[in-house]
Scaffold this active site. Structure first.
Site, PDB file in Angstrom:
ATOM      1  N   ASP A 116      39.985  42.118  44.327  1.00 29.97           N
ATOM      2  CA  ASP A 116      41.281  42.651  43.451  1.00 29.97           C
ATOM      3  C   ASP A 116      41.711  43.612  44.136  1.00 29.97           C
ATOM      4  O   ASP A 116      41.286  44.590  43.852  1.00 29.97           O
ATOM      5  CB  ASP A 116      40.793  42.464  42.134  1.00 29.97           C
ATOM      6  CG  ASP A 116      41.284  42.578  40.626  1.00 29.97           C
ATOM      7  OD1 ASP A 116      42.158  42.549  41.202  1.00 29.97           O
ATOM      8  OD2 ASP A 116      40.490  42.252  39.994  1.00 29.97           O
ATOM      9  N   ARG A 157      39.249  41.881  28.564  1.00 24.31           N
ATOM     10  CA  ARG A 157      39.679  42.890  30.090  1.00 24.31           C
ATOM     11  C   ARG A 157      40.994  43.345  30.326  1.00 24.31           C
ATOM     12  O   ARG A 157      41.407  43.588  30.899  1.00 24.31           O
ATOM     13  CB  ARG A 157      38.799  42.398  31.245  1.00 24.31           C
ATOM     14  CG  ARG A 157      38.742  42.338  32.605  1.00 24.31           C
ATOM     15  CD  ARG A 157      38.044  42.479  33.776  1.00 24.31           C
ATOM     16  NE  ARG A 157      37.574  43.524  34.630  1.00 24.31           N
ATOM     17  CZ  ARG A 157      38.111  42.899  35.904  1.00 24.31           C
ATOM     18  NH1 ARG A 157      38.677  42.164  36.581  1.00 24.31           N
ATOM     19  NH2 ARG A 157      37.662  43.931  37.233  1.00 24.31           N
ATOM     20  N   LYS A 197      38.136  33.371  47.901  1.00 24.52           N
ATOM     21  CA  LYS A 197      37.302  34.440  46.044  1.00 24.52           C
ATOM     22  C   LYS A 197      38.068  33.853  45.342  1.00 24.52           C
ATOM     23  O   LYS A 197      39.130  34.478  45.022  1.00 24.52           O
ATOM     24  CB  LYS A 197      37.038  36.192  46.510  1.00 24.52           C
ATOM     25  CG  LYS A 197      35.836  36.046  45.500  1.00 24.52           C
ATOM     26  CD  LYS A 197      35.137  37.353  45.645  1.00 24.52           C
ATOM     27  CE  LYS A 197      34.389  37.784  43.854  1.00 24.52           C
ATOM     28  NZ  LYS A 197      34.060  39.678  44.106  1.00 24.52           N
ATOM     29  N   TRP A 198      37.536  32.647  44.826  1.00 25.16           N
ATOM     30  CA  TRP A 198      38.415  32.083  42.711  1.00 25.16           C
ATOM     31  C   TRP A 198      37.735  32.730  41.965  1.00 25.16           C
ATOM     32  O   TRP A 198      36.204  32.477  41.515  1.00 25.16           O
ATOM     33  CB  TRP A 198      38.161  30.837  43.297  1.00 25.16           C
ATOM     34  CG  TRP A 198      39.128  29.823  42.172  1.00 25.16           C
ATOM     35  CD1 TRP A 198      39.746  30.450  40.722  1.00 25.16           C
ATOM     36  CD2 TRP A 198      40.228  29.469  42.672  1.00 25.16           C
ATOM     37  NE1 TRP A 198      40.003  30.152  40.300  1.00 25.16           N
ATOM     38  CE2 TRP A 198      40.676  29.075  40.734  1.00 25.16           C
ATOM     39  CE3 TRP A 198      40.897  28.454  43.322  1.00 25.16           C
ATOM     40  CZ2 TRP A 198      41.961  28.046  41.600  1.00 25.16           C
ATOM     41  CZ3 TRP A 198      41.414  27.870  43.292  1.00 25.16           C
ATOM     42  CH2 TRP A 198      42.324  27.319  42.411  1.00 25.16           C
ATOM     43  N   ASP A 199      38.367  34.138  40.903  1.00 22.31           N
ATOM     44  CA  ASP A 199      37.258  34.777  39.690  1.00 22.31           C
ATOM     45  C   ASP A 199      37.802  33.633  38.883  1.00 22.31           C
ATOM     46  O   ASP A 199      39.402  33.050  38.956  1.00 22.31           O
ATOM     47  CB  ASP A 199      37.219  36.087  39.972  1.00 22.31           C
ATOM     48  CG  ASP A 199      36.600  36.810  39.826  1.00 22.31           C
ATOM     49  OD1 ASP A 199      35.804  36.228  39.210  1.00 22.31           O
ATOM     50  OD2 ASP A 199      36.291  38.019  40.272  1.00 22.31           O
ATOM     51  N   ASP A 235      28.153  26.241  38.539  1.00 20.83           N
ATOM     52  CA  ASP A 235      28.449  24.578  38.108  1.00 20.83           C
ATOM     53  C   ASP A 235      28.647  23.515  39.248  1.00 20.83           C
ATOM     54  O   ASP A 235      28.918  24.256  40.036  1.00 20.83           O
ATOM     55  CB  ASP A 235      28.551  24.307  36.318  1.00 20.83           C
ATOM     56  CG  ASP A 235      30.480  24.584  36.774  1.00 20.83           C
ATOM     57  OD1 ASP A 235      30.576  23.453  37.589  1.00 20.83           O
ATOM     58  OD2 ASP A 235      30.921  25.241  36.065  1.00 20.83           O
ATOM     59  N   ASP A 291      27.557  39.744  39.111  1.00 16.42           N
ATOM     60  CA  ASP A 291      28.112  40.838  39.683  1.00 16.42           C
ATOM     61  C   ASP A 291      26.769  41.960  39.680  1.00 16.42           C
ATOM     62  O   ASP A 291      27.122  43.522  40.110  1.00 16.42           O
ATOM     63  CB  ASP A 291      29.056  41.621  38.500  1.00 16.42           C
ATOM     64  CG  ASP A 291      30.687  40.928  38.518  1.00 16.42           C
ATOM     65  OD1 ASP A 291      30.701  40.916  39.797  1.00 16.42           O
ATOM     66  OD2 ASP A 291      31.283  41.383  37.925  1.00 16.42           O
ATOM     67  N   GLU A 344      22.189  53.671  59.425  1.00 20.97           N
ATOM     68  CA  GLU A 344      22.536  52.297  58.451  1.00 20.97           C
ATOM     69  C   GLU A 344      22.675  51.105  58.719  1.00 20.97           C
ATOM     70  O   GLU A 344      22.338  50.010  58.809  1.00 20.97           O
ATOM     71  CB  GLU A 344      22.765  53.143  57.366  1.00 20.97           C
ATOM     72  CG  GLU A 344      21.870  54.260  56.137  1.00 20.97           C
ATOM     73  CD  GLU A 344      22.282  54.861  55.761  1.00 20.97           C
ATOM     74  OE1 GLU A 344      22.036  55.391  53.809  1.00 20.97           O
ATOM     75  OE2 GLU A 344      23.535  55.163  54.931  1.00 20.97           O
TER      76      GLU A 344
HETATM   77  C1  GLA Z   1      34.829  40.121  38.839  1.00 14.84           C
HETATM   78  C2  GLA Z   1      33.911  40.160  40.716  1.00 14.84           C
HETATM   79  C3  GLA Z   1      33.868  41.060  40.745  1.00 14.84           C
HETATM   80  C4  GLA Z   1      35.150  41.262  41.694  1.00 14.84           C
HETATM   81  C5  GLA Z   1      35.992  41.491  40.619  1.00 14.84           C
HETATM   82  C6  GLA Z   1      37.711  42.335  40.001  1.00 14.84           C
HETATM   83  O1  GLA Z   1      33.650  40.966  37.974  1.00 14.84           O
HETATM   84  O2  GLA Z   1      32.890  39.437  39.913  1.00 14.84           O
HETATM   85  O3  GLA Z   1      33.279  40.333  41.560  1.00 14.84           O
HETATM   86  O4  GLA Z   1      35.080  40.074  42.489  1.00 14.84           O
HETATM   87  O5  GLA Z   1      35.867  40.535  39.013  1.00 14.84           O
HETATM   88  O6  GLA Z   1      38.173  42.405  38.998  1.00 14.84           O
END
Ligand code: GLA
Length: 729
Positions: free
Chosen positions: A371, A447, A480-482, A538, A552, A613
């Site tokens: 994001d 949000r 990544k589709w959120d 799902d 998260d 690391e």
């Molecule tokens: C959600 C996702 C995170 C990240 C944020 C970005 O919370 O689960 O992994 O991508 O959005 O805003």
């Protein structure tokens, strides 16, 4: 034969390798349910049903004074409405004359080769090698001419039966549906059943809960517009005696990403009914004459081998018959690093390249720009909807950035949240009517964003065009589709007042269309789903994305529970899992062992890691690849229950041929001077000999399974172990 008909007894029996399911066109042509469980011959099972005159349970008119046939006490395939069955209804039709009734009787049936399809909703599919037959039974209400088509898909080898439903308005006036369940399953004796579900919350998705059935309706569902963090569209009905390894259990997994309901009712006679389908909340769907409504598919499985047996059926099936992406079996998933917890929205092209350079040394294949890359997006108050690269941040432009990453020998991934809009965005300024807001009211902010009205075709088209423009413009390997809020203020400016009860469902239909047009048209891109973590994890989503972000919450100790719960139905290869800074006292090696339960990757600022690391990470990435064939394609065993008291959590993957296994153990608690603990593994060949982590000495499968591996207790807190077992002969 997967489906057999006994014409004399009027029974239809569905057979999979180890299970049978029987129904009967019974008295007065009502469709009765007779059996689901371990295999039986197709002989009529209706001797199970005892008929009594049950007080206060009425009889259909046609039974003419015969008081022992009450639909309130008959096991049914699909319960009727206003026919004396007072249990949870499968359907609620509001007929054109305003009456609420559906008297569905079996009119016809047909057996079809192959798997039925739904036109509007995703379903599982049959591969060329699968033996699959489908059954379609038509129930008709003679007065209204409303028809219900019950669809069954029988996957013989996989031991899976699917169900779905269609409602056709065969009358000449519009009707409304206010409830439609895809599944109704009646058990004649359900008093000793438990119900298992996967409730949770943001950051703690899919925890496991088991409750005894008592005499009321147990509702498991979501009204958040998505399948949600709080519940999952999956339930198990199991015997009270059922354990991880033994006992009967039935699984029900709904292929739907919106509001859902599973209602389990133990009735007055100890009969148990399970209904599953779209949640009736604010659902009022008009069907004009000739129109059809489709209800989502339920994927059912039965096992006598406890939760493990049931999970294996789902894991195998969902690995092969759910998602067509090449990343399911043809192409290995990359080790990725995601910018979110490294930089949140505070990054530019230079910073991303630096992270990628450092990550390269950690064995990472793919950089994901999360994001913050588009529109005006420096925090989460603005920018959503404007899917145009922000060249104040990505100063060199997307092309050049991707090129720089590719020049490092790495792939590039990008984040989208297509379903949302910020009030402070060009999209909202241009099309305020595209946001879900009820006229004359202010929409709930979550949000500080608003959901787009995906029921509208113009909104769908905008998303398809704007997201595809980015995907087609640069060399993008991963998306990544959120979606980061629940739906409220359900309203569509594209629909008239009397159709607002359709918006929840039409949103989901619109979403599936958008996904069809973006995801299925880009077969070379790896898609990962996300919803503020795992809020929409799902099977319908997994039809599109081969993997889904579990949560998260990256704390590796919390993750033990998250992975455990998720694994009840979803294969571990679908579980997005990363190593991050979360869990300060947990060693990096332990975080890696936990992330290797899923798709494995990093979510941290690689430039902050020490050389030491980075070296550890490089080794962990190598191990992930080394064990890939075991963890992605093998059988998964939950060796301990992290919700139960105990000092460690253990799990295991075993290749199908039992030649190799990876046993993972995390020590979660060290008791002072405590007893020696052993991890008993599973799924090995008892009389075969196995080496452990490459040692010369071998151990028998039986010994490893029955006596167990001793776990060294003289280790620091939160230590982890991996035991790689290889068969020697
Ligand atoms: C959600 C996702 C995170 C990240 C944020 C970005 O919370 O689960 O992994 O991508 O959005 O805003």
């Amino acid at each position: 034969m997967a489906i057999t008909v006994n014409k004399q007894a009027k029974t239809i029996t569905l057979h999979t390798k180890h299970t049978s399911y029987q129904m009967k066109i019974g008295n007065l042509d009502y469709l009765l349910h007779l059996y689901y469980g371990p295999s039986i011959p197709d002989a009529d099972m209706s001797w199970q049903i005892m008929q009594y005159d049950r007080g206060f349970s009425g009889n259909p008119y046609e039974s003419r004074g015969e008081r022992t046939f009450s639909l309130d006490a008959q096991p049914q395939e699909f319960s009727t409405q206003q026919q004396g069955d007072f249990r949870a209804a499968s359907i609620q039709v509001v007929n054109s004359d305003g009456s609420y009734s559906f008297h569905g009787k079996a009119e016809s049936y047909q057996i079809l080769k192959g798997k039925y399809k739904l036109d509007t909703l995703p379903t599982v599919f049959a591969r060329d090698t699968d033996i699959v037959d489908s059954l379609e039974v038509t129930l008709v209400d003679q007065a209204s001419q409303v028809k219900v088509l019950l669809l069954y898909g029988v996957f013989e080898e996989a031991d899976i039966i699917t169900r779905a439903v269609k409602v056709v308005n065969g009358g000449d006036k519009p009707i409304h549906l206010s409830k439609i369940m895809s599944l109704c399953l009646d058990f004649l004796n359900g008093a000793d059943f438990d119900l298992v579900s996967l409730p949770g919350r943001y950051g703690q998705e899919r925890q496991v809960e088991r409750q005894a059935m008592t005499h009321h309706i147990h509702n498991i569902g979501s009204v958040r517009g998505s399948s949600s963090h709080q519940q999952n569209p999956f339930v198990i009905l199991c015997g009270r005696e059922t354990t991880e390894d033994y006992g009967r259990c039935y699984g029900f997994s709904l292929m739907y990403s919106g509001n859902f309901l599973a209602e389990a009712e133990l009735d007055q006679y100890d009969q148990l009914r399970l209904g599953m389908g779209i949640n009736p909340k604010q659902f009022f769907y008009q069907l004009k004459p000739g129109e059809t409504f489709e209800g989502p598919e339920v994927v059912m499985a039965f096992s006598m081998e406890g939760f493990t047996g049931l999970s294996h059926l789902y894991h195998d099936f969902y690995r092969t018959n759910l998602c067509r992406s090449k990343f399911v079996s043809q192409v290995e998933r990359p080790v990725l690093i995601n910018s979110w917890e490294a930089a949140f929205m505070d990054f530019d092209d230079v910073k991303l390249v630096k992270i990628a350079e450092a990550a390269k040394d950690m064995g990472v294949d793919l950089l994901v720009m999360d994001d913050g890359w588009f529109g005006k997006r420096d925090d989460d108050n603005s920018g959503l909807g404007d899917w145009v690269v922000n060249e104040n941040k990505i100063k060199c432009g997307l092309h050049k950035l991707v090129e720089q990453i590719n020049d490092l020998g790495m792939k590039f991934g990008i984040w989208f949240e297509p379903e949302m809009v910020s009030e402070d965005s060009d999209l909202y300024r241009a099309h305020p009517d595209w946001a879900m807001e009820i006229p004359g009211r202010h929409a709930v902010r979550s949000r500080n964003q608003i959901a787009l009205d995906l029921s509208r075709k113009d909104v769908q088209d905008y998303l398809i065009k704007s997201v595809n423009a980015i995907l087609d413009d640069a060399n993008i390997y991963y998306v990544k589709w959120d979606i980061n809020r629940s739906l409220t203020d359900i309203w569509s400016n594209g629909l008239p007042a009397q159709k607002q009860g359709e918006v929840y469902h039409r949103y989901i239909l619109g979403l599936y269309r958008v996904m069809d047009e973006i995801i299925l048209t880009h077969p070379d891109i790896l898609f990962e789903g996300c919803s503020g973590g795992g809020g929409r994890f799902d099977p319908a989503m997994l039809h599109y994305y081969p993997q889904y972000w579990v949560s998260d919450n990256n704390n590796p100790i919390d993750r033990l529970k998250l992975h455990y719960g998720t694994s009840f139905v979803y294969p571990t290869c679908t579980m997005g899992a990363h190593i991050s800074d979360s869990g300060r006292f947990v060693p990096l090696e332990t975080k890696a062992v936990v992330a290797m339960c899923g798709t494995f990757g990093y979510e941290l600022d690689a430039t902050h890691l020490t050389k030491e690391e980075q070296k550890i990470c490089r080794e962990q990435s190598r191990l992930f690849r080394k064990y890939y064939h075991i963890t992605f394609y093998g059988d998964f065993y939950r060796l301990t229950n992290p919700f139960a008291p105990g000092n460690m959590t253990a799990w295991q993957h075993v290749t199908k041929d039992k030649r190799e296994s990876l046993v993972s153990v995390v020590v979660t608690n060290l008791t002072c001077n405590g007893p020696q603990e052993y991890v008993k593994v599973k799924g090995l060949e008892p009389f075969a000999m196995y080496s452990v982590n490459g040692s010369q000495e071998t151990r028998s499968g039986a010994g490893l399974m029955n006596a167990g591996i001793p776990i060294n207790r003289e280790v620091p807190e939160y230590s982890a172990f991996q035991f790689h077992l290889v068969r020697k002969d």
